[in-house]
Enzyme design. Sequence first.
Site, PDB file in Angstrom:
ATOM      1  N   ASP B  27       0.880  -1.165   0.000  1.00 48.20           N
ATOM      2  CA  ASP B  27       0.000   0.000   0.000  1.00 48.20           C
ATOM      3  C   ASP B  27       0.922   1.220   0.000  1.00 48.20           C
ATOM      4  OD1 ASP B  27      -2.261   1.698   0.356  1.00 48.20           O
ATOM      5  OD2 ASP B  27      -1.837   1.763   2.506  1.00 48.20           O
ATOM      6  N   ASP B  29       0.065   5.208   0.899  1.00 42.71           N
ATOM      7  CA  ASP B  29      -0.036   6.211   1.959  1.00 42.71           C
ATOM      8  C   ASP B  29      -0.031   5.528   3.330  1.00 42.71           C
ATOM      9  OD1 ASP B  29      -0.104   8.803   2.835  1.00 42.71           O
ATOM     10  OD2 ASP B  29      -2.286   8.965   2.732  1.00 42.71           O
TER      11      ASP B  29
END
Lengths: 307, 307
Positions: B27, B29
Amino acid sequence: MSGSKCARLQGARLQQLLDSVDSILFDCDGVIWRGDQAVPGAPQVINLLKRHGKRVFFVTNNSTKTRRMYADKMSTLGFDVTEQEVFGTAFCCAAFLQTACGLRGQKVFLMGSQAMRQELEAVGIRQTGVGPDHVSGGPGDWANVPLDPEVKAVVVGFDQDFSYMKLNRAVQYLIQKDCLFVGTNRDTRLPLEGGRAVPGTGCLLQAVETAAQRQAQTVGKPSPFMFECLASQFGVERERCLMVGDRLDTDILLGSNCGLKTLLTLTGVSTLEDVEGHEKSGCEERRKMVPDFYVESIADLLPALQG
Amino acid sequence: MSGSKCARLQGARLQQLLDSVDSILFDCDGVIWRGDQAVPGAPQVINLLKRHGKRVFFVTNNSTKTRRMYADKMSTLGFDVTEQEVFGTAFCCAAFLQTACGLRGQKVFLMGSQAMRQELEAVGIRQTGVGPDHVSGGPGDWANVPLDPEVKAVVVGFDQDFSYMKLNRAVQYLIQKDCLFVGTNRDTRLPLEGGRAVPGTGCLLQAVETAAQRQAQTVGKPSPFMFECLASQFGVERERCLMVGDRLDTDILLGSNCGLKTLLTLTGVSTLEDVEGHEKSGCEERRKMVPDFYVESIADLLPALQG
């Protein structure tokens, strides 16, 4: 519907019911009018009920009109009504903020109509927020959007200017734990003629609740506040009060929640199939949405009033 | 966390895990960057993993950037990345419409960003809807708002121009039963630095779903589509794949849903207390959100890569 709790209201049963009540609450859209047309016979029914000494009130979840605007519309359609008899969510929301929340001379962030603004101002509550709120900048700016330090509550009603920026601004207020959170109602659709519909306040309120990770208190049906507001002002006895509406999940549930007699009219949203579904569900919550009686239209009350 | 399924990843266990996988999904952020800053050590980790022959991919629910925009941002932050390694929901949504929905050369009503528009256009899907949609008239006009007869689907991503009129227009399309309904993701908040947050796509999607009385299919994590999209293109083996993320309800659940190994990093949203809550809940669905391992930061992988 044989063997059901919900009986068709006619003949002797109709007369009996009318004799057993002093006050009658009517929902508006789908009950006494549809769009801009009175339901045929509805003005006569309302006017005759009053002539027979019944107290008549109008309870609507629609938050886009003031009491005065409703009374004017009703007069135009032939109903003999005063604005004190009208309890819409714009008015009731102002009353709720004042009585239940203790706001006086304070300020709220209002997602709603000019009518809500007027009803709030009539009880001395100031607002910010009505009208468009245009987007600018990016997420960092949105999270730091200027907030009015005087705001004590976020109030969500029907808002045709609802936007991402307004949603964001409401959430930034609601992140403050002491900010109150009040919604007019949870109706998810505003039904229109011909089976059409537009999104209702419930969709907007749900977006705010989800983003804010908080639940709003709501004022409109089926929350008991609208009835309590009216009952405390007029000294209405629950046992001698009838709620008439076209929706099981708002009108009839309000009646059940408040211990009123309930009457479904088939000129609006809910059908006898819906009633049957609730009856057969075996779910206590759904059974509260089964009305005591039903009529095709409130014009079916006329025979008992014209005699 | 003694006796727990979720173990801290360090020492021999770290080396063992890295040896057991060929592909690693990150992922973005809260994992490799926060806002506009790389997580300290993250660029070295990514670049060394690739030098050690691992295939690295980036999977993000954020729909406001194209693959190219992500690759550019990553290069600026010091990551050695190509745009083919980036799977954002703007790109994946276009792929979903093309492969799962069979749209080719057709048109959608898009509530979303210019980046989504570009990714759709890159696979030959035209759109209407991007940008502001101003309110005019009243409910009768809204219910009869002009619709584009070529539109085959309503697509909801992050839309800073979200408004009542756009919500209404989406609903009028969705009342047509054959209109497809696709959302990028259900994240309800976009977390920012300093504990702040702004409303996420999930709030907008929920408003549309509630008003339309229909559920959207979603493309983003934890729906398996993002992994399937990537795995089919690159021939990734589930058993030799690791998912690394900062959120239990999206990243870790995606990993569990797809049979991947899972690693939580504590530089973002979820905490060890959240993990413990899921472990102790006894609820099968919540237990899927318990990761196999955790690290304080992905910089904790460095010792095994620099040797």
